[in-house]
Design an enzyme around this catalytic site. Structure first.
Site, PDB file in Angstrom:
ATOM      1  N   GLU A  22     -14.328 -16.631  11.964  1.00  0.00           N
ATOM      2  CA  GLU A  22     -15.341 -16.853  12.952  1.00  0.00           C
ATOM      3  C   GLU A  22     -15.576 -15.662  13.678  1.00  0.00           C
ATOM      4  OE1 GLU A  22     -17.533 -19.226  12.766  1.00  0.00           O
ATOM      5  OE2 GLU A  22     -16.476 -20.588  11.589  1.00  0.00           O
ATOM      6  N   CYS A  55     -20.102 -15.657  21.145  1.00  0.00           N
ATOM      7  CA  CYS A  55     -20.366 -15.207  20.017  1.00  0.00           C
ATOM      8  C   CYS A  55     -21.646 -15.312  19.688  1.00  0.00           C
ATOM      9  CB  CYS A  55     -19.403 -15.534  18.798  1.00  0.00           C
ATOM     10  SG  CYS A  55     -19.374 -17.344  18.799  1.00  0.00           S
TER      11      CYS A  55
HETATM   12  P1  NAD Z   1      -9.877 -10.504  19.584  1.00  0.00           P
HETATM   13  O1  NAD Z   1     -10.398 -10.243  18.244  1.00  0.00           O
HETATM   14  O2  NAD Z   1      -9.760  -9.183  20.397  1.00  0.00           O
HETATM   15  O3  NAD Z   1      -8.934 -11.389  19.779  1.00  0.00           O
HETATM   16  C1  NAD Z   1      -8.792 -12.641  19.130  1.00  0.00           C
HETATM   17  C2  NAD Z   1      -7.439 -13.156  18.906  1.00  0.00           C
HETATM   18  O4  NAD Z   1      -6.731 -12.083  18.080  1.00  0.00           O
HETATM   19  C3  NAD Z   1      -6.473 -13.043  20.106  1.00  0.00           C
HETATM   20  O5  NAD Z   1      -5.656 -14.334  20.198  1.00  0.00           O
HETATM   21  C4  NAD Z   1      -5.606 -11.727  19.876  1.00  0.00           C
HETATM   22  O6  NAD Z   1      -4.287 -11.823  20.404  1.00  0.00           O
HETATM   23  C5  NAD Z   1      -5.160 -11.744  18.270  1.00  0.00           C
HETATM   24  N1  NAD Z   1      -5.376 -10.583  17.710  1.00  0.00           N
HETATM   25  C6  NAD Z   1      -5.170  -9.330  18.205  1.00  0.00           C
HETATM   26  N2  NAD Z   1      -4.642  -8.281  17.387  1.00  0.00           N
HETATM   27  C7  NAD Z   1      -4.501  -9.007  16.321  1.00  0.00           C
HETATM   28  C8  NAD Z   1      -3.758  -8.552  15.059  1.00  0.00           C
HETATM   29  N3  NAD Z   1      -3.612  -7.403  14.542  1.00  0.00           N
HETATM   30  N4  NAD Z   1      -3.497  -9.595  14.197  1.00  0.00           N
HETATM   31  C9  NAD Z   1      -3.698 -11.100  14.470  1.00  0.00           C
HETATM   32  N5  NAD Z   1      -4.143 -11.297  15.575  1.00  0.00           N
HETATM   33  C10 NAD Z   1      -4.494 -10.452  16.684  1.00  0.00           C
HETATM   34  O7  NAD Z   1     -11.358 -11.259  20.248  1.00  0.00           O
HETATM   35  P2  NAD Z   1     -11.187 -11.764  21.650  1.00  0.00           P
HETATM   36  O8  NAD Z   1     -11.785 -10.546  22.512  1.00  0.00           O
HETATM   37  O9  NAD Z   1     -10.268 -12.591  22.212  1.00  0.00           O
HETATM   38  O10 NAD Z   1     -12.950 -12.673  21.645  1.00  0.00           O
HETATM   39  C11 NAD Z   1     -14.071 -12.058  21.638  1.00  0.00           C
HETATM   40  C12 NAD Z   1     -14.526 -12.153  20.237  1.00  0.00           C
HETATM   41  O11 NAD Z   1     -14.535 -13.124  19.480  1.00  0.00           O
HETATM   42  C13 NAD Z   1     -16.068 -11.579  20.322  1.00  0.00           C
HETATM   43  O12 NAD Z   1     -16.254 -10.727  19.006  1.00  0.00           O
HETATM   44  C14 NAD Z   1     -16.792 -13.164  19.724  1.00  0.00           C
HETATM   45  O13 NAD Z   1     -18.071 -12.823  19.241  1.00  0.00           O
HETATM   46  C15 NAD Z   1     -15.650 -13.544  18.775  1.00  0.00           C
HETATM   47  N6  NAD Z   1     -15.710 -15.147  18.978  1.00  0.00           N
HETATM   48  C16 NAD Z   1     -16.394 -15.789  17.945  1.00  0.00           C
HETATM   49  C17 NAD Z   1     -16.544 -17.148  17.739  1.00  0.00           C
HETATM   50  C18 NAD Z   1     -17.086 -17.722  16.491  1.00  0.00           C
HETATM   51  O14 NAD Z   1     -17.243 -18.885  16.447  1.00  0.00           O
HETATM   52  N7  NAD Z   1     -17.820 -17.103  15.635  1.00  0.00           N
HETATM   53  C19 NAD Z   1     -16.304 -18.024  18.892  1.00  0.00           C
HETATM   54  C20 NAD Z   1     -15.824 -17.202  19.873  1.00  0.00           C
HETATM   55  C21 NAD Z   1     -15.422 -15.772  19.989  1.00  0.00           C
END
Ligand code: NAD
Length: 481
Positions: A254, A288
């Site tokens: 997502e 998002c």
């Molecule tokens: P992010 O991608 O920076 O982090 C998401 C998660 O991934 C965190 O828990 C982080 O610790 C983890 N992470 C970071 N590096 C990783 C790696 N190398 N391997 C595995 N896990 C890792 O996102 P964010 O800043 O927390 O959230 C914002 C983003 O999320 C925006 O782009 C938003 O659009 C998206 N989002 C999408 C939805 C949806 O339903 N489509 C919902 C909410 C947020």
């Protein structure tokens, strides 16, 4: 109020344990910049221990009667409800959400658990659905079986909700899970461990680990999982995909969005303004699904912008605890800085800022609602996901042009159409390449809606029966009987 109930911040195999990872998290109150606590994180060994616990628990959980699994899910819903006030408070403090929005999140999480309890109730009775194969002597039977232990990774913008959207359907399907919370907002989801213990969920069925990137990497590296479910940015989603590609592990993603909202010339202007404001300033635009691109018919553009401006300027950006607060601060300092970089770039590019824009840096992560008018379609403000309260507008003359503009993006998560002509609205809705479309309403998501993106916004669907199916494998039995 006691936000962090215990020193142990990992819930593994039914027990609370202290984290032995090197990183210590200090979640921040984005209104004041104050630390809200000190949380230990999981080491790679502890993540693997949690993964192994979920794999052991899977053997019994997958054959537990689905009605019994449903009862546990109702237990989660009840546990959330009894902790409503604490959960609202945690989200106001750690996310900077206005009270009404924090309450909506708790309500959404409860509704999700109740919904999947309802689906789980009927799951066993739907197994072995008969297929009469044409032209043969065989009978077919279709079963839906849980895929196995699942590794789950979530972001910070709707901590209770994004996790409920994964935990509830996974447990309903008969999967077990290890969930990694966001390093920015690790407090809210600890509640799922608390409730699991309270309702006597069998050890290992749900495990919660705190940590940042290293913990996510350890999670995606574990061989115990049979699926990874990720919500977050496209950049990290790609890393997760790459990490599990050598094993061809099933994955749901997502990801981000840059959603259009199309407003035709026949609308009630005030209603259109409400839809636009709800789509971009809710949760300070940290969605998002944020409707960050407004496409308005040229003949009403001036009138709509005037009304939008008037309403936007009444919005109060303040502490969620202030007497009046329509919009709180950005949850994370890094996000605040990122949004300000976009605002500075917009100023340097000479964009027409009708309200908001770059202002003096503040201790709290406050960005005021910002609108740029007639934004060139090659400007980053029009193209990129900003993840803040920043709206870019443009005008169109024909519906074909509106759709071409709406779809000229790599994203395809959601879209909105505001139009007084129902047939025209449906044609526009059908033409937008996205997984969820709203017609004449601000954004609303039901547990039985489908949630997920076309194009680069993701793979798979959450919520509804599709969310459940994401944790099931279809088994077809062909029988000469
Ligand atoms: P992010 O991608 O920076 O982090 C998401 C998660 O991934 C965190 O828990 C982080 O610790 C983890 N992470 C970071 N590096 C990783 C790696 N190398 N391997 C595995 N896990 C890792 O996102 P964010 O800043 O927390 O959230 C914002 C983003 O999320 C925006 O782009 C938003 O659009 C998206 N989002 C999408 C939805 C949806 O339903 N489509 C919902 C909410 C947020």
């Amino acid at each position: 109020m006691d936000l962090q109930k215990r020193d142990e911040t990992l819930f593994i195999n039914g027990e609370w344990v202290r984290g032995s990872g090197e990183l210590i998290l200090t979640p921040i109150d984005p209104t004041t910049g104050d630390a809200l606590g000190r949380l230990e994180t999981a080491s790679a060994d502890q993540v693997e221990g949690a993964a192994q616990a979920s794999a052991r628990a899977f053997a019994d959980w997958k054959v537990t009667a689905s009605s019994e699994r449903a009862a546990y899910l109702r237990g989660f819903a009840k546990g959330l409800a009894t902790r409503q006030e604490r959960l609202v408070d945690v989200q106001m403090r750690n996310n900077g959400k206005p009270r009404v929005e924090a309450e909506i999140d708790v309500g959404d999480a409860i509704a999700t658990f109740k919904y999947y309890a309802g689906l789980a109730d009927t799951l066993d009775a739907c197994q072995d659905a008969r297929v009469d194969h044409a032209g043969g002597d065989h009978i077919g039977m279709v079963r839906r079986e849980p895929v196995g232990p699942v590794g789950m990774i979530v972001p910070w913008n709707f901590p209770l909700v994004t996790s409920a959207w994964k935990i509830a359907p996974a447990l309903a399907a008969g999967c077990t899970a290890v969930m990694k919370t966001s390093e920015m907002t690790p407090l809210a989801e600890l509640v799922y461990g608390e409730i699991a213990q309270e309702i006597g969920l069998p050890p290992g069925v749900l495990n919660i680990v705190t940590g940042a990137m290293e913990v996510g990497v350890a999670l995606t590296g574990s061989r115990a999982f049979r699926k990874i479910s990720f919500t977050g940015s496209n950049m990290v989603g790609a890393k997760v995909m790459a990490a599990i590609a050598p094993r061809c592990l099933p994955l749901s993603l997502e990801l981000g969005g840059k959603a259009p909202i199309i407003v035709t010339e026949d609308v009630d202007i005030n209603h259109a303004v409400d839809c636009i404001i709800g789509g971009i300033f809710f949760n300070a635009g940290q969605m998002c699904s944020a409707s960050s691109r407004l496409l308005v018919h040229g003949s009403i553009e001036a009138k709509l912008i005037e009304a939008l401006l008037a309403k936007t300027e009444t919005l109060v950006t303040a502490s969620p605890f202030a007497e009046t607060c329509d919009m709180g601060p950005m949850t994370a300092r890094a996000q605040y800085i990122k949004v300000r970089e976009y605002l500075a770039r917009a100023q340097a590019d000479g964009l027409d800022c009708v309200t908001g824009g770059i202002s003096k840096e503040t201790i709290g992560n406050f960005v005021v609602p910002t609108i740029y008018r007639n934004v060139p379609h090659d400007n980053p403000v029009w193209i990129e996901e900003i993840f803040g309260p920043v709206l870019a507008t443009t005008r169109f003359e024909t519906d074909e042009e509106a759709l071409a503009l709406a779809n000229a993006t790599e994203y395809g998560l959601v879209g909105t159409v505001v139009s007084a002509d129902e047939a025209r609205a449906k044609t526009l809705a059908n033409g937008i390449e996205a997984g969820q479309i709203w017609i004449n309403t601000p954004q609303v998501v039901y547990p039985d809606s489908a949630w997920g993106g076309f194009k680069c916004s993701g793979i798979g669907r959450e919520l509804g029966p599709w969310g459940l199916a994401g944790y099931q494998g279809v088994k077809h039995i062909t029988c000469a009987c």
